[in-house]
Write a protein that holds these residues in place. Structure first.
Motif, PDB file in Angstrom:
ATOM      1  N   GLY A  33       0.806  -1.233   0.000  1.00 54.60           N
ATOM      2  CA  GLY A  33       0.000   0.000   0.000  1.00 54.60           C
ATOM      3  C   GLY A  33       0.831   1.271   0.000  1.00 54.60           C
ATOM      4  N   LYS A  34       2.083   1.196  -0.483  1.00 56.08           N
ATOM      5  CA  LYS A  34       2.961   2.379  -0.461  1.00 56.08           C
ATOM      6  C   LYS A  34       2.439   3.492  -1.373  1.00 56.08           C
ATOM      7  CE  LYS A  34       6.386  -0.316  -1.572  1.00 56.08           C
ATOM      8  NZ  LYS A  34       5.769  -1.655  -1.460  1.00 56.08           N
ATOM      9  N   SER A  35       2.103   3.117  -2.613  1.00 51.70           N
ATOM     10  CA  SER A  35       1.637   4.152  -3.561  1.00 51.70           C
ATOM     11  C   SER A  35       0.329   4.766  -3.076  1.00 51.70           C
ATOM     12  CB  SER A  35       1.419   3.555  -4.946  1.00 51.70           C
ATOM     13  OG  SER A  35       2.541   2.821  -5.320  1.00 51.70           O
ATOM     14  N   THR A  36      -0.536   3.924  -2.530  1.00 54.15           N
ATOM     15  CA  THR A  36      -1.826   4.424  -2.033  1.00 54.15           C
ATOM     16  C   THR A  36      -1.589   5.419  -0.908  1.00 54.15           C
ATOM     17  OG1 THR A  36      -2.720   2.235  -2.549  1.00 54.15           O
ATOM     18  CG2 THR A  36      -4.075   3.661  -1.170  1.00 54.15           C
ATOM     19  N   LEU A  37      -0.686   5.067   0.007  1.00 52.24           N
ATOM     20  CA  LEU A  37      -0.379   5.971   1.118  1.00 52.24           C
ATOM     21  C   LEU A  37       0.258   7.258   0.594  1.00 52.24           C
ATOM     22  CD1 LEU A  37      -0.142   6.455   4.200  1.00 52.24           C
ATOM     23  CD2 LEU A  37       2.142   5.455   4.074  1.00 52.24           C
ATOM     24  N   ALA A  38       1.158   7.110  -0.393  1.00 49.64           N
ATOM     25  CA  ALA A  38       1.846   8.287  -0.953  1.00 49.64           C
ATOM     26  C   ALA A  38       0.825   9.293  -1.485  1.00 49.64           C
ATOM     27  CB  ALA A  38       2.804   7.856  -2.054  1.00 49.64           C
ATOM     28  N   ARG A  39      -0.196   8.795  -2.176  1.00 47.13           N
ATOM     29  CA  ARG A  39      -1.210   9.708  -2.733  1.00 47.13           C
ATOM     30  C   ARG A  39      -1.922  10.465  -1.627  1.00 47.13           C
ATOM     31  NH1 ARG A  39      -1.752   5.505  -6.472  1.00 47.13           N
ATOM     32  NH2 ARG A  39      -3.428   4.477  -5.330  1.00 47.13           N
ATOM     33  N   ARG A  40      -2.191   9.784  -0.515  1.00 46.52           N
ATOM     34  CA  ARG A  40      -2.889  10.461   0.591  1.00 46.52           C
ATOM     35  C   ARG A  40      -1.979  11.482   1.263  1.00 46.52           C
ATOM     36  NH1 ARG A  40      -6.124   6.283   4.214  1.00 46.52           N
ATOM     37  NH2 ARG A  40      -6.749   8.229   5.222  1.00 46.52           N
ATOM     38  N   ILE A  41      -0.693  11.145   1.393  1.00 44.14           N
ATOM     39  CA  ILE A  41       0.238  12.105   2.002  1.00 44.14           C
ATOM     40  C   ILE A  41       0.349  13.348   1.111  1.00 44.14           C
ATOM     41  CG2 ILE A  41       2.615  12.507   2.806  1.00 44.14           C
ATOM     42  CD1 ILE A  41       2.861   9.505   3.272  1.00 44.14           C
ATOM     43  N   LEU A  42       0.400  13.101  -0.221  1.00 45.25           N
ATOM     44  CA  LEU A  42       0.501  14.236  -1.157  1.00 45.25           C
ATOM     45  C   LEU A  42      -0.644  15.221  -0.951  1.00 45.25           C
ATOM     46  CD1 LEU A  42       1.453  13.180  -4.790  1.00 45.25           C
ATOM     47  CD2 LEU A  42       2.806  14.392  -3.089  1.00 45.25           C
ATOM     48  N   SER A  43      -1.859  14.688  -0.849  1.00 44.54           N
ATOM     49  CA  SER A  43      -2.987  15.621  -0.761  1.00 44.54           C
ATOM     50  C   SER A  43      -2.999  16.307   0.606  1.00 44.54           C
ATOM     51  CB  SER A  43      -4.307  14.942  -1.126  1.00 44.54           C
ATOM     52  OG  SER A  43      -4.826  14.279  -0.030  1.00 44.54           O
ATOM     53  N   THR A  44      -2.588  15.604   1.667  1.00 42.02           N
ATOM     54  CA  THR A  44      -2.539  16.253   2.981  1.00 42.02           C
ATOM     55  C   THR A  44      -1.429  17.308   3.014  1.00 42.02           C
ATOM     56  OG1 THR A  44      -3.172  14.105   3.863  1.00 42.02           O
ATOM     57  CG2 THR A  44      -2.582  15.777   5.467  1.00 42.02           C
ATOM     58  N   ALA A  45      -0.299  16.993   2.380  1.00 43.96           N
ATOM     59  CA  ALA A  45       0.815  17.961   2.343  1.00 43.96           C
ATOM     60  C   ALA A  45       0.364  19.239   1.626  1.00 43.96           C
ATOM     61  CB  ALA A  45       2.019  17.345   1.648  1.00 43.96           C
ATOM     62  N   ALA A  46      -0.395  19.046   0.540  1.00 51.70           N
ATOM     63  CA  ALA A  46      -0.873  20.220  -0.213  1.00 51.70           C
ATOM     64  C   ALA A  46      -1.768  21.077   0.681  1.00 51.70           C
ATOM     65  CB  ALA A  46      -1.626  19.764  -1.456  1.00 51.70           C
ATOM     66  N   GLN A  47      -2.585  20.423   1.521  1.00 49.40           N
ATOM     67  CA  GLN A  47      -3.454  21.189   2.449  1.00 49.40           C
ATOM     68  C   GLN A  47      -2.615  21.989   3.447  1.00 49.40           C
ATOM     69  OE1 GLN A  47      -5.968  18.178   4.185  1.00 49.40           O
ATOM     70  NE2 GLN A  47      -6.820  17.648   2.188  1.00 49.40           N
ATOM     71  N   HIS A  48      -1.414  21.485   3.767  1.00 50.87           N
ATOM     72  CA  HIS A  48      -0.510  22.200   4.687  1.00 50.87           C
ATOM     73  C   HIS A  48       0.264  23.303   3.965  1.00 50.87           C
ATOM     74  CE1 HIS A  48      -1.250  18.907   7.424  1.00 50.87           C
ATOM     75  NE2 HIS A  48      -0.380  19.359   8.302  1.00 50.87           N
ATOM     76  N   GLY A  49       0.095  23.398   2.659  1.00 48.80           N
ATOM     77  CA  GLY A  49       0.848  24.382   1.876  1.00 48.80           C
ATOM     78  C   GLY A  49       2.270  23.941   1.602  1.00 48.80           C
ATOM     79  N   TRP A  50       2.552  22.645   1.765  1.00 47.19           N
ATOM     80  CA  TRP A  50       3.894  22.145   1.487  1.00 47.19           C
ATOM     81  C   TRP A  50       4.045  21.813   0.014  1.00 47.19           C
ATOM     82  CZ3 TRP A  50       4.802  17.920   5.850  1.00 47.19           C
ATOM     83  CH2 TRP A  50       4.814  18.569   7.087  1.00 47.19           C
ATOM     84  N   ARG A  51       5.294  21.814  -0.434  1.00 45.38           N
ATOM     85  CA  ARG A  51       5.575  21.307  -1.783  1.00 45.38           C
ATOM     86  C   ARG A  51       5.922  19.830  -1.615  1.00 45.38           C
ATOM     87  NH1 ARG A  51      10.618  24.617  -3.226  1.00 45.38           N
ATOM     88  NH2 ARG A  51      10.916  24.426  -0.981  1.00 45.38           N
ATOM     89  N   ALA A  52       5.264  18.986  -2.357  1.00 46.47           N
ATOM     90  CA  ALA A  52       5.548  17.553  -2.181  1.00 46.47           C
ATOM     91  C   ALA A  52       5.393  16.825  -3.498  1.00 46.47           C
ATOM     92  CB  ALA A  52       4.589  16.961  -1.148  1.00 46.47           C
ATOM     93  N   THR A  53       6.196  15.788  -3.652  1.00 48.89           N
ATOM     94  CA  THR A  53       6.102  14.988  -4.871  1.00 48.89           C
ATOM     95  C   THR A  53       6.483  13.549  -4.578  1.00 48.89           C
ATOM     96  OG1 THR A  53       6.732  14.894  -7.213  1.00 48.89           O
ATOM     97  CG2 THR A  53       8.493  15.398  -5.674  1.00 48.89           C
ATOM     98  N   VAL A  54       5.949  12.656  -5.391  1.00 46.55           N
ATOM     99  CA  VAL A  54       6.346  11.255  -5.286  1.00 46.55           C
ATOM    100  C   VAL A  54       7.409  11.007  -6.348  1.00 46.55           C
ATOM    101  CG1 VAL A  54       5.584   8.858  -5.494  1.00 46.55           C
ATOM    102  CG2 VAL A  54       4.049  10.566  -4.542  1.00 46.55           C
TER     103      VAL A  54
END
Ligand SMILES: Nc1ncnc2c1ncn2[C@@H]1O[C@H](COP(=O)(O)OP(=O)(O)OP(=O)(O)O)[C@@H](O)[C@H]1O
Length: 335
Positions: free
Chosen positions: A26-47
């Motif tokens: 479930g790494k990719s699935t988790l990565a997608r969720r972290i990406l969207s939460t990071a965006a809500q924090h105003g962070w720059r994030a990428t996989v």
């Protein structure tokens, strides 16, 4: 490295968050969720999409041709992965400019551009930057670093994997179970920022919250790993290999064009000219491939001593010239 060396320096502007676990954990699935939460924090994030960045044959050929030879697959994959990590390090060092992907590295330029799109941000404003890596073998350099280990039952991984459109062979998963080690901060001090998430069941919102706190903590406590850093050495080795191969490539091209000219002057018929061009080009590709491998895996690197790239490339071109002469004389004498 001792615990004392893994001391905290000032706050990092970037963090590498490694997601590890069995295939289909479930790494990719988790990565997608972290990406969207990071965006809500105003962070720059990428996989970092290894699968898109690294040419497909680096994964595929070894599995198909050799059965499940993880050792071989790992070696091929490792040199490409090293090139990806080199690009990330370059990006982190000079985040105002997009680093160029070394042309001989085999890394997809389009995938790299897509991965880093939107990360530069407006001038002056530099919100935290997070690279998410799906990687079971990472060794960090000096920056914010954390790991999320996805603990998932083997049976669940196998069944989730089998319901995917392109499942990895079940033998690969069974082999990885034997090799995969969960983070061990007692043994490896750089793994201090690690958590384990149980992904056999649903990954909850509070699990995502734990990951975000982990990343924040890693940003606040970057590691300083000192001089004797394997990852850095590997990056230097890659840089050197790329330079030698690049220069040798240029020299070989010149030799090939001279050889073609000689053949033309000797009135070699067009069909043989075409065959000569194809043979020389194939011979050059094989030669450069082996040269790169040699520099990545065999040339001993002595700390503080630089490899003379120009000299190495010149010597390589001389060796290629011997192969070239042989091909040329075969074609000319066949005329
Ligand atoms: N917590 C979960 N519960 C149930 N199914 C899940 C869970 N996480 C992921 N899955 C499903 O399992 C499959 C594999 O997930 P995913 O692609 O995220 O795994 P992965 O660890 O990235 O795999 P790989 O390492 O092979 O790329 C997908 O179909 C996904 O929808």
């Amino acid at each position: 490295m001792t615990t004392e060396e893994a001391v905290s320096v000032s706050r990092a502007s970037a963090c590498l968050c490694v997601l590890c676990g069995l295939p289909a954990a479930g790494k990719s699935t988790l990565a997608r969720r972290i990406l969207s939460t990071a965006a809500q924090h105003g962070w720059r994030a990428t996989v970092v999409p290894y699968d898109d960045l690294i040419p497909e044959q680096a994964f595929r050929t070894k599995v198909v041709e050799d059965g499940v030879n993880l050792q071989e697959m790992h070696t091929e994959w490792k040199s490409h992965r090293q090139a990806v990590l080199y690009c990330i390090e370059q990006f982190l060092q000079k985040s105002e400019i997009l680093p160029e992907v070394p042309s001989s590295s085999g890394i997809s330029v389009a995938a790299w551009e897509q991965c880093t799109q939107g990360l530069m941000g407006p001038k002056g404003l530099k919100p935290p930057l997070v690279f998410l890596l799906d990687d079971n073998f990472y060794y960090p350099n000096s920056l914010g670093f954390c790991q999320v280990y996805l603990q998932c039952d083997l049976e669940s991984c196998i069944s989730r994997n089998q319901s995917r459109s392109q499942p990895v062979p079940t033998e690969v998963i069974l082999e990885m179970v034997k090799r995969l080690e969960s983070p061990n901060p007692q043994k490896n001090s750089w793994e201090i920022n690690s958590i384990t998430l149980n992904s056999t069941g649903t990954v909850s919102k509070s699990d995502i919250q734990r990951v975000m706190e982990l990343i924040s903590s890693a940003l606040n406590n970057p590691l300083s790993l000192g001089e004797d850093n394997k990852e850095q050495k590997d990056a230097d080795r890659l840089k050197c290999a790329n330079s030698v191969v690049h220069q040798a490539d240029q020299a070989c091209r010149r030799l090939i064009s001279e050889a073609m000219k000689t053949a033309r002057e000797n009135k070699v018929p067009p069909e043989r000219m075409r065959s000569l061009a194809a043979q020389l080009s194939e011979s050059k590709a094989t030669f450069l491939h082996n040269l790169r491998k040699h520099f990545l895996h065999e040339v001993p690197f002595i700390q503080g001593e630089e490899i003379n790239v120009e000299h190495a490339a010149k010597r390589a071109a001389e060796i290629f010239n011997d192969d070239l002469k042989e091909i040329l004389s075969r074609i000319m004498n066949d005329k």
